[in-house]
Design a protein around this motif. Structure first.
Motif, short mmCIF file in Angstrom:
data_model
loop_
_atom_site.label_atom_id
_atom_site.label_comp_id
_atom_site.label_asym_id
_atom_site.label_seq_id
_atom_site.Cartn_x
_atom_site.Cartn_y
_atom_site.Cartn_z
N UNK A 154 -33.76 82.61 49.00
CA UNK A 154 -34.55 83.49 49.86
C UNK A 154 -34.54 84.91 49.31
N UNK A 166 -36.29 90.86 52.53
CA UNK A 166 -37.51 91.50 53.05
C UNK A 166 -37.17 92.92 53.48
N UNK A 168 -42.87 81.19 53.28
CA UNK A 168 -41.54 81.80 53.43
C UNK A 168 -40.48 80.73 53.66
N UNK A 169 -39.25 81.08 53.36
CA UNK A 169 -38.14 80.19 53.72
C UNK A 169 -37.69 80.55 55.13
N UNK A 176 -34.86 81.66 56.12
CA UNK A 176 -34.17 82.94 56.11
C UNK A 176 -35.17 84.10 56.02
N UNK A 177 -36.17 83.94 55.15
CA UNK A 177 -37.18 85.00 54.98
C UNK A 177 -38.00 85.17 56.26
N UNK A 178 -38.27 84.05 56.89
CA UNK A 178 -39.05 84.08 58.14
C UNK A 178 -38.31 84.90 59.20
N UNK A 203 -27.98 74.96 57.67
CA UNK A 203 -28.19 74.14 56.48
C UNK A 203 -29.61 74.23 55.96
N UNK A 204 -30.51 74.70 56.79
CA UNK A 204 -31.92 74.79 56.38
C UNK A 204 -32.30 76.22 56.00
N UNK A 205 -31.29 77.04 55.82
CA UNK A 205 -31.51 78.47 55.63
C UNK A 205 -32.53 78.77 54.52
N UNK A 206 -32.40 78.06 53.42
CA UNK A 206 -33.27 78.36 52.28
C UNK A 206 -34.41 77.35 52.13
N UNK A 207 -34.63 76.56 53.14
CA UNK A 207 -35.74 75.60 53.07
C UNK A 207 -37.04 76.30 53.42
N UNK A 208 -38.13 75.92 52.77
CA UNK A 208 -39.43 76.49 53.16
C UNK A 208 -39.80 76.04 54.57
N UNK A 240 -42.57 75.38 55.93
CA UNK A 240 -43.57 74.32 56.08
C UNK A 240 -42.99 72.95 55.76
N UNK A 241 -41.77 72.90 55.22
CA UNK A 241 -41.14 71.61 54.95
C UNK A 241 -40.26 71.15 56.10
N UNK A 294 -36.26 82.61 66.22
CA UNK A 294 -37.08 83.82 66.07
C UNK A 294 -37.06 84.66 67.35
#
Lengths: 637, 311
Positions: free
Chosen positions: A360, A363, B89-90, B92-94, B124-129, B131-132, B145
């Motif tokens: 990641x 941002x 975005x991943x 984390x980025x989101x 565990x999904x922190x860096x997953x995109x 949309x996946x 969020x």
């Protein structure tokens, strides 16, 4: 005829008291309405599309605008005729109309050609991608419809709308035929060429609609193909700077069959008195329809293959690749399967995620801007490579044929690039807010305390940043290739490159505004494009036609010169005209915009003034957009 | 926490909200129930400053949604019925994106994101995109969020829609956990059994009008009047008719009907408990085989309170 339930007493239909031939005729005519015919196969799709188009307000707005533009053109001609000869006799007026009829017919045909070629991709572009987006294709597949029938049905639906546009100029053409004594065959030939070209443009959009995410993307791709095949190929194949320069003979059929404007030009000459072989029309229409048939075939095969590949859930290859990539990333990001539960595993510390291939990014404090400037200019890396290779081939071919030491070649490349840049700037920001609405992220963004100004400016700057490809190509052409060819003029080069930001600023600002105001991305893009075309091209054209018809060419030239002097695209193009000249701030050759000659210092001052004005207008538009967004978020309540 | 008075909203000729008034206190989990098109989402959009009401006033944490939109956004988290995600975005980025949008201090951002990821079980999904992610994971991400700025009030529009049974159970547990954290939750859902389990109060809306707002128990009472108990008698004891006769005089019992060896007893409204009934049955000589207080379900309350009219 029915029978009643109680007692099964037959009910007789009341006999018609008297024959009504008018109503019978109307009923018979109504039965001929294609929308009312029993629908099966592609006809059912055609009927559905025609009906849904008939319910859309946009359809009537588009027809109204087209008719208004056309009426404006005809009105312009008539006003010019009347103002040219006030108080003349009826006979003289008729003579005047006969004199003006060829001009009117030629204008109408060219208007029809441009209008239809512009409208057709907009009508057929959304057909398949909208079905895909709304996930209605699988439902269609559960019917006995084949892929070919789907393509034909959708195309026919769009074509019926095009037919309405094509019929708009008929009264004017008929009038010019009746009162102006024109050759009917020439008028028909011109119409056929225009309609044929529009069908071809629509077919291109249809094939791009298969893989496009939006209708406007498909339409843009179709316009690019039309430009490529209608102008660039004939330019290379037929024109004096093309293959003939290398001594390679070109077949005579190539021009008219591949370039409808060439055929239309010949037909225009026929209208004004010159003799034209009928084969020109046949070649042009035949060429357009032949290529269209080929495109339908390819569209059908591609659609069938895409549908069978994904079991009805039609996804393009790019989407499939993206999905596979996302799944791979997700799989990498997920931990290994958990160890069997037991005392040992329970005592183990919390598992840390396995290393991932995709890390990641961090941002900053301006999230909208951060994301927007990272949006790819071409959607995918593959598309970027394809476009880069295509641009390399085209520019390479132009330089190979034209030579790198010819200033005209560089000027042509600079002009075409500036026009392409302006066209892409028109659609760079129009999908930004509409796209968020479609992806359902807009509402979420609005629930954050981000100020409207930050959102709007983020979108604007991101849109500007995505416009890097054309200036980059031009930097290579004019800063590397041109000096090798012995041409290096710092002042025109600086002025040319400085023309890009103001063009981008104004078009991106209006794009953001329209994207906010208009929900449909396609419509926002079209409005932005039409607005720019109207101000920068339509208005000078209007002035030219008006004063030319009125017989005041000098005035036309002066006014158009003044209009182009306030046009950043025209200023950039003018700057490029001195790429091979000796020009410096204190002297050298002047910059000419039609009859207006600007010494270098004066031209630089003019440029700075125009750029500053456009920059200011862009800021005002962005502020207006921010205020509008604030109003919708109750900031102004 | 949430207060609405006389809210009205029209979409052209369609009346989406008609003089709606409701109050939700701190720490309450409010279930918002109604048919499709009843006005639930419109109410939530007004409360989250996305729509301006045509009439009436609404406030969140004492802040007027019309005049103090910016402040309302800082204390409120809204999750729409369909969660749109930025597919480039991943996870984390989101979350970083929205942390930046909510102007969370950069030094606190990392810890905040890690905290909500842990709470929503997305570490565990922190860096997953994004949309996946599966639908359930995306809904969790939506919750993450809305929690990123630690809002006091959460508006969740259909948080369980489209989820599989496991994801639905996980989502319910997460919402219960949020309720325990003292957040004020307004949840719109069509899965009434779930709402019954996690909500402290409900509101029933139809055609833009709030038909009921209050506790679930009150809703049941309004529908049924009082509780109903079915008693099956064993043979060998007093006859069912005799027992019914013996019960008839008590003021806490409105009706006792007999069918074969069973009694159906309707209790008067109020909190009586069941012990008096046992005593009376035993005194009448009944031998009790089964004693079943009939549960009133939220579905029943909903059906009784609404007319089924759809806009």
């Amino acid at each position: 005829m029915t029978t009643s339930g109680a007692g099964n007493v037959p009910i007789q239909a009341p006999a018609d008291p008297r024959p009504r031939p008018l109503i019978t005729l109307l009923r018979r005519l109504r039965s001929l309405n294609p929308v009312g015919l029993p629908g099966s196969g592609p006809w059912a799709l055609f009927q559905k599309d025609v009906r849904s188009a008939g319910r859309r307000r946009l359809t009537y707005w588009a027809r109204g605008l087209y008719a208004s533009a056309f009426a404006g053109l005809v009105g312009l001609v008539l006003i010019a005729v009347i103002s040219d000869s006030p108080g003349q006799s009826t006979a003289a007026s008729l003579q005047q109309i006969q004199r003006i009829a060829p001009i009117l017919a030629t204008s109408v045909l060219w208007f029809q050609y441009v209008g239809l070629c512009f409208a057709a991709p907009l009508l057929t572009g959304p057909t398949l991608c909208e079905e895909r987006r709304s996930r209605t294709l699988p439902a269609l597949l559960t019917t006995p419809l084949s892929a070919g029938q789907i393509v034909i049905g959708k195309f026919m639906g769009a074509l019926s709308q095009l037919l309405v546009f094509a019929l708009v100029p008929v009264p004017a053409l008929l009038a010019s035929r009746v009162f102006g004594g024109l050759d009917a065959s020439a008028v028909l030939a011109g119409t056929a060429v225009a309609v044929g070209a529009a069908i071809l443009a629509g077919s291109w959009a249809m094939i791009f609609s298969l893989n496009a995410s939006r209708g406007v993307s498909a339409a843009m791709a179709a316009w690019s193909m039309m430009l490529f095949f209608h102008f660039l190929v004939p330019l290379v194949a037929v024109s004096p700077i093309g293959l003939t320069r290398l001594g390679i003979p070109t077949p005579p059929w190539l021009g008219p069959s591949m370039c409808p404007p060439m055929a239309l030009f010949t037909i225009s000459q026929q209208i004004t008195g010159a003799a034209t072989p009928a084969s020109i029309t046949l070649l042009s229409v035949g060429g357009s329809l032949g290529v269209s048939l080929l495109l339908w075939l390819v569209t059908t095969i591609s659609l069938r293959s895409a549908l069978t590949r994904t079991g009805g859930e039609f996804q393009t290859k790019a989407e499939l690749r993206r999905e596979a990539r996302a799944l791979r990333r997700a799989a990498k990001a997920s931990p290994q399967p958990a160890a069997p539960a037991g005392p040992q595993s329970a005592a183990q510390p919390a598992r840390t995620p396995t290393p991932t291939a995709h890390r990641s990014r961090v941002i900053g404090d301006h999230p909208v801007l951060w994301r927007e400037i990272r949006q790819p200019a071409f959607g995918s890396r593959t598309r970027l490579v394809v476009i880069a290779v295509a641009a390399l081939i085209v520019v390479g071919a132009v330089y190979w044929i034209g030579g790198i030491s010819d200033p005209l070649v560089h000027q042509a490349v600079a002009i075409i690039s500036m026009l392409i840049f302006a066209a892409t700037a028109c659609v760079s920001t129009t999908p930004t807010i509409g796209g968020e609405r479609d992806a359902r992220t807009w509402d979420v963004l609005l629930t954050t305390p981000l100020s409207p100004r930050r959102i709007i400016w983020g979108k604007f700057v991101g849109g500007m940043a995505r416009l890097w490809p054309v200036p980059l190509v031009m930097a290579v052409c004019l800063l590397v290739v041109a000096p090798i060819g012995g041409m290096y003029s710092p002042l025109p080069l600086t002025l040319y490159f400085c023309s890009f930001p103001p063009v981008a600023a104004i078009l991106c600002a209006t794009g953001v505004f329209w994207s906010l105001v208009i929900r449909r991305v396609t419509l926002a893009s079209v409005v932005n494009f039409l607005l720019a075309a109207s101000f920068w091209l339509g208005l000078p054209l209007f002035v030219t036609v008006f004063f030319e018809i009125a017989g005041n060419s000098d005035m036309a030239e002066q006014l158009v010169g003044a209009l182009f002097s306030a046009n950043p695209v025209a200023l950039g193009i003018t700057a490029s005209s001195r790429l091979g000249s000796y020009v410096y701030l204190g002297g050298g050759e002047s910059f000419d915009i039609l009859s207006m000659q600007y010494p270098p210092l004066q031209f630089v001052t003019l440029c700075i003034g125009v750029w500053a004005t456009y920059g200011l207008i862009a800021v005002v538009i962005l502020e207006a957009a921010a205020r509008r967004l604030a109003a919708t978020r109750d900031k102004l309540a | 926490m949430i207060e609405a008075r006389g809210l009205s909203k029209n979409y052209g000729t369609l009346k989406a909200l008609d003089n709606l008034s409701l109050t939700i206190g701190p720490g309450e989990v409010f279930g918002f129930i109604g048919p499709n098109g009843a006005g639930k989402s419109t109410t939530m959009k007004i409360l989250s400053c996305l729509l301006r009401p045509d009439a009436g006033r609404a406030s969140v944490c004492g802040l007027d949604v019309r005049t103090r939109g910016d402040d309302v956004r800082r204390v409120l988290g809204y999750m729409p019925d369909f969660l749109g995600v930025y597919d480039d975005l991943t996870v984390d980025e989101y979350l970083q994106f929205f942390a930046a949008a909510f102007a969370i201090d950069r030094r606190r951002r990392r810890a905040t994101i890690d905290g909500v990821l842990e709470l929503t079980d997305l570490v565990e999904k922190k860096h997953s995109p994004v949309d996946g992610l599966s639908r359930g994971m995306q809904q969790r991400l939506g919750i993450a969020r809305v929690l990123i700025h630690d809002p006091k009030v959460l508006l969740l529009d259909e948080p369980s829609s489209g989820l599989d049974p496991r994801a639905r159970i996980e989502m319910r547990e997460l919402l219960i956990e949020l309720g325990k954290m003292g957040k004020c939750l307004m949840i719109s859902s069509h899965i009434l059994s779930e709402l019954a389990e996690m909500c402290t109060c409900i509101g029933i809306i139809e055609r833009g009008r709030l038909l009921y707002s209050g506790s679930i128990k009150e809703a049941y009472a309004r529908v049924r009047g009082g509780e109903r108990v079915t008693v099956r008698l064993e043979p060998g004891g007093a006859a069912a008719a005799q027992v019914a006769e013996a019960l008839a005089g008590d003021a806490r019992i409105t009706r006792a009907s007999v069918a074969d060896q069973s009694l159906t007893i309707d209790l008067a409204p109020g909190n009586h408990g069941h012990h008096f009934l046992f005593e009376m049955l035993c005194a009448a000589g009944a031998r009790i085989d089964a004693f079943t207080p009939e549960e009133v379900k939220l579905e029943e309350a909903f059906l009784r309170l609404t007319t089924g009219a759809v806009q």
